[in-house]
Scaffold this active site. Sequence first.
Site, mmCIF file in Angstrom:
data_model
loop_
_atom_site.group_PDB
_atom_site.id
_atom_site.type_symbol
_atom_site.label_atom_id
_atom_site.label_comp_id
_atom_site.label_asym_id
_atom_site.label_seq_id
_atom_site.Cartn_x
_atom_site.Cartn_y
_atom_site.Cartn_z
ATOM 1 N N TYR A 68 164.159 -75.690 37.186
ATOM 2 C CA TYR A 68 163.277 -75.477 36.038
ATOM 3 C C TYR A 68 164.095 -75.332 34.743
ATOM 4 C CZ TYR A 68 159.519 -73.032 33.437
ATOM 5 O OH TYR A 68 158.575 -72.641 32.519
ATOM 6 N N LYS A 94 163.874 -77.621 31.459
ATOM 7 C CA LYS A 94 163.418 -77.059 30.185
ATOM 8 C C LYS A 94 164.444 -77.271 29.085
ATOM 9 C CE LYS A 94 159.286 -75.617 30.987
ATOM 10 N NZ LYS A 94 158.186 -76.497 30.517
HETATM 11 P P1 NAI Z 1 149.684 -72.874 33.945
HETATM 12 O O1 NAI Z 1 150.006 -73.077 35.358
HETATM 13 O O2 NAI Z 1 148.592 -71.938 33.587
HETATM 14 O O3 NAI Z 1 149.392 -74.266 33.250
HETATM 15 C C1 NAI Z 1 150.091 -75.425 33.597
HETATM 16 C C2 NAI Z 1 149.084 -76.501 33.862
HETATM 17 O O4 NAI Z 1 149.788 -77.730 34.053
HETATM 18 C C3 NAI Z 1 148.261 -76.272 35.109
HETATM 19 O O5 NAI Z 1 146.876 -76.209 34.778
HETATM 20 C C4 NAI Z 1 148.569 -77.456 36.008
HETATM 21 O O6 NAI Z 1 147.453 -77.952 36.712
HETATM 22 C C5 NAI Z 1 149.047 -78.477 35.002
HETATM 23 N N1 NAI Z 1 149.878 -79.497 35.595
HETATM 24 C C6 NAI Z 1 150.837 -79.330 36.546
HETATM 25 N N2 NAI Z 1 151.375 -80.521 36.856
HETATM 26 C C7 NAI Z 1 150.765 -81.448 36.111
HETATM 27 C C8 NAI Z 1 150.895 -82.853 36.003
HETATM 28 N N3 NAI Z 1 151.787 -83.534 36.738
HETATM 29 N N4 NAI Z 1 150.126 -83.499 35.106
HETATM 30 C C9 NAI Z 1 149.212 -82.839 34.381
HETATM 31 N N5 NAI Z 1 149.024 -81.502 34.463
HETATM 32 C C10 NAI Z 1 149.807 -80.825 35.320
HETATM 33 O O7 NAI Z 1 151.040 -72.404 33.247
HETATM 34 P P2 NAI Z 1 151.400 -71.957 31.757
HETATM 35 O O8 NAI Z 1 152.086 -70.701 31.860
HETATM 36 O O9 NAI Z 1 150.254 -72.065 30.851
HETATM 37 O O10 NAI Z 1 152.490 -73.032 31.390
HETATM 38 C C11 NAI Z 1 152.374 -73.995 30.382
HETATM 39 C C12 NAI Z 1 153.747 -74.485 30.027
HETATM 40 O O11 NAI Z 1 154.485 -73.421 29.457
HETATM 41 C C13 NAI Z 1 154.558 -74.961 31.207
HETATM 42 O O12 NAI Z 1 155.306 -76.086 30.828
HETATM 43 C C14 NAI Z 1 155.463 -73.818 31.499
HETATM 44 O O13 NAI Z 1 156.626 -74.209 32.152
HETATM 45 C C15 NAI Z 1 155.714 -73.306 30.098
HETATM 46 N N6 NAI Z 1 156.160 -71.925 30.061
HETATM 47 C C16 NAI Z 1 155.303 -70.908 30.312
HETATM 48 C C17 NAI Z 1 155.744 -69.607 30.222
HETATM 49 C C18 NAI Z 1 154.827 -68.483 30.381
HETATM 50 O O14 NAI Z 1 155.268 -67.328 30.131
HETATM 51 N N7 NAI Z 1 153.579 -68.716 30.755
HETATM 52 C C19 NAI Z 1 157.150 -69.285 29.956
HETATM 53 C C20 NAI Z 1 157.961 -70.430 29.643
HETATM 54 C C21 NAI Z 1 157.463 -71.694 29.724
#
Ligand code: NAI
Length: 437
Positions: free
Chosen positions: A164, A168
Site C-alpha cells: 500500500y 501511495k
Molecule cells: P472506503 O473503503 O470507504 O472507500 C473505498 C471505495 O473504493 C470502496 O467503496 C470500494 O468499493 C471502492 N473500490 C475498491 N476497489 C475499486 C475499484 N477497483 N474500482 C472502483 N472502486 C473501487 O475507504 P476510504 O477510507 O474512503 O478510502 C478512500 C481513499 O482514501 C483510498 O484510496 C484510501 O487508500 C485513501 N486513504 C484513506 C485513509 C483513511 O483514513 N480513510 C487514509 C489514507 C488514505
Amino acid sequence: MSRELRFDGRVALVTGAGRGLGRSHARLLASRGAKVVVNDLGSSTSGGGRSSEAAAQVVDEIRADGGEAIVNTDSVEDGDRIVAAAMEAWGRLDIVINNAGILRDKAFHNLSVEDWDLVYRVHVLGAFRVTHAAWPILREQGYGRVIMTASSAGLYGNFGQANYAMAKLGLVGLSNTLALEGQRRGILCNVVAPFAKSQLTEGVIPEHVFDALDPEHVSPLVARLVHEGSEVTGGVFEVGGGYFSQLRWERSGGKAFRLGRPIRIEQIDRHWEDIARFDERSEHPANVIESMAPIVANIDAGPSRGGNDLIDVDTALAAELPELHSRYDERDLALYALGIGAAKDPTAPDALRYVYELHQDGMKAMPTYAVLPALNAVLSAAREGRSIPGLNYGFDRLLHGEQYTELTRPLPLSAELTQQIANTAHQDANELAKLFR
Ligand code: NAI
C-alpha cells in the site's frame, strides 16, 4: 466572508465514491452544482466482490438533495469506461478524483505477489487508467483538475503496508509529473493524504480518534483544490479531523566535495553531520532544477585545486615530506638583485657586482637570495601537482608565514640544492632546532 465556491457546469468523476471519502467528495461537489459520476466497484476492503448498491445509494442521496449524478460500477482498472460514462452523459469532464482503494495489509515477509499486485492495480494502475483516459479531453479543452489520494503510510511508511505504501507514494510521483505536464494546458494535479473513518480504517485507528475523523472534514480541501479558481498544482496535503496542511521536501544543507580527487568513505563519515542534519542551512527543493542546483554548482566549481579539507589526519601527521630539488645560477642572482633595486646607482662601489656575472672583481650573490630556492622548489612541486600526503591541498596553497636565514659563508654563484621540508607535526622542538643548525 468569501464568496461561495461553486462548480456549476463542471463535470466531476470520483472513483470509489460509494462509501467513505469518495462519497463525501461526490456529495459536496454535487451540492455545489457539479454533475458527478459516482464510480464504485462495490468491493470489500480487500478487493473481493462487486456490487452496484453503494454507488447507487450515493447517487440517490445526491438526487434527493437536488443534485445531478450517475452511477458507474466499473473497476478503475477499466478507467476508460468510467471516463466514457461521463462523456456519454454530459459530453465533458473537468474534475478527476482518484480515490478508489483497497487494503491487503500483511507484514512484508508474509506478503504474497497477489497482495502486492492487486494493491498496485487498484491504486496505481487504476489511477493511471482513469487519468490517462481523461487526459486528452482535459488537454483539448485546456482545463482540468486532478486529485490523487495518497496516504501517510506512503509518505512515512507503515508496518504491514509495504504494498500500500509503495502504491501511495507512487501516486505522489505520478501527480508531480502530471502537474508539470498539465500546467501549460490548464490542468492542475494535487495529492491529498487523508485521515478519515471508513471501512478501510475501522479497527486500525483508536476508537475515540476514529469517531472524530469524519470524511466530510477532508472534502472541503479536495473541493478547494479542484475549484476553477485554484492555481495550486504539484502539492501534497495532509488533512483530517479538522486539520489542513501542505507538505514539502526538506533537504539538509549538505556537503559538497570538490571533484578531481577520490572521495573517501572517511570523508563521508567525518562530514556526516553536514550531510544529514536539518538546520537553518536546509532547503526545500520544489523541482528537478532546484534539486540538481548544488550538484551543478559543485561541478561548475571545477576540480579541486586545494582547500583546507583534511582527508586523513593520521596520514598527514605521520607523513615524511618529500625532498624537493632546485637550482640557480648567475642569471637568477642577477635578476633577483635587479628586482630588489641593486645597481640602481651603477656608479656606487660594488653595485654592478650583484648584477653582472663578468664583473672584473667577480660577481657576488645578494645574501637575501637565500630565501628563494626553497620557495622555487615548492612552487615547482605545485606546478607538478604534487601534494602533501593526507591533506586535500597542494603545495600551491601553502602560506609562507615567515622565514629565518643565517649565512655562515657567502652564497655560491650557482648551486644545485636539495630541500628537506620538516613536518613539524611529528617533531619536537629540539629535533626541529637541530634541523636548522
Ligand atoms: P472506503 O473503503 O470507504 O472507500 C473505498 C471505495 O473504493 C470502496 O467503496 C470500494 O468499493 C471502492 N473500490 C475498491 N476497489 C475499486 C475499484 N477497483 N474500482 C472502483 N472502486 C473501487 O475507504 P476510504 O477510507 O474512503 O478510502 C478512500 C481513499 O482514501 C483510498 O484510496 C484510501 O487508500 C485513501 N486513504 C484513506 C485513509 C483513511 O483514513 N480513510 C487514509 C489514507 C488514505
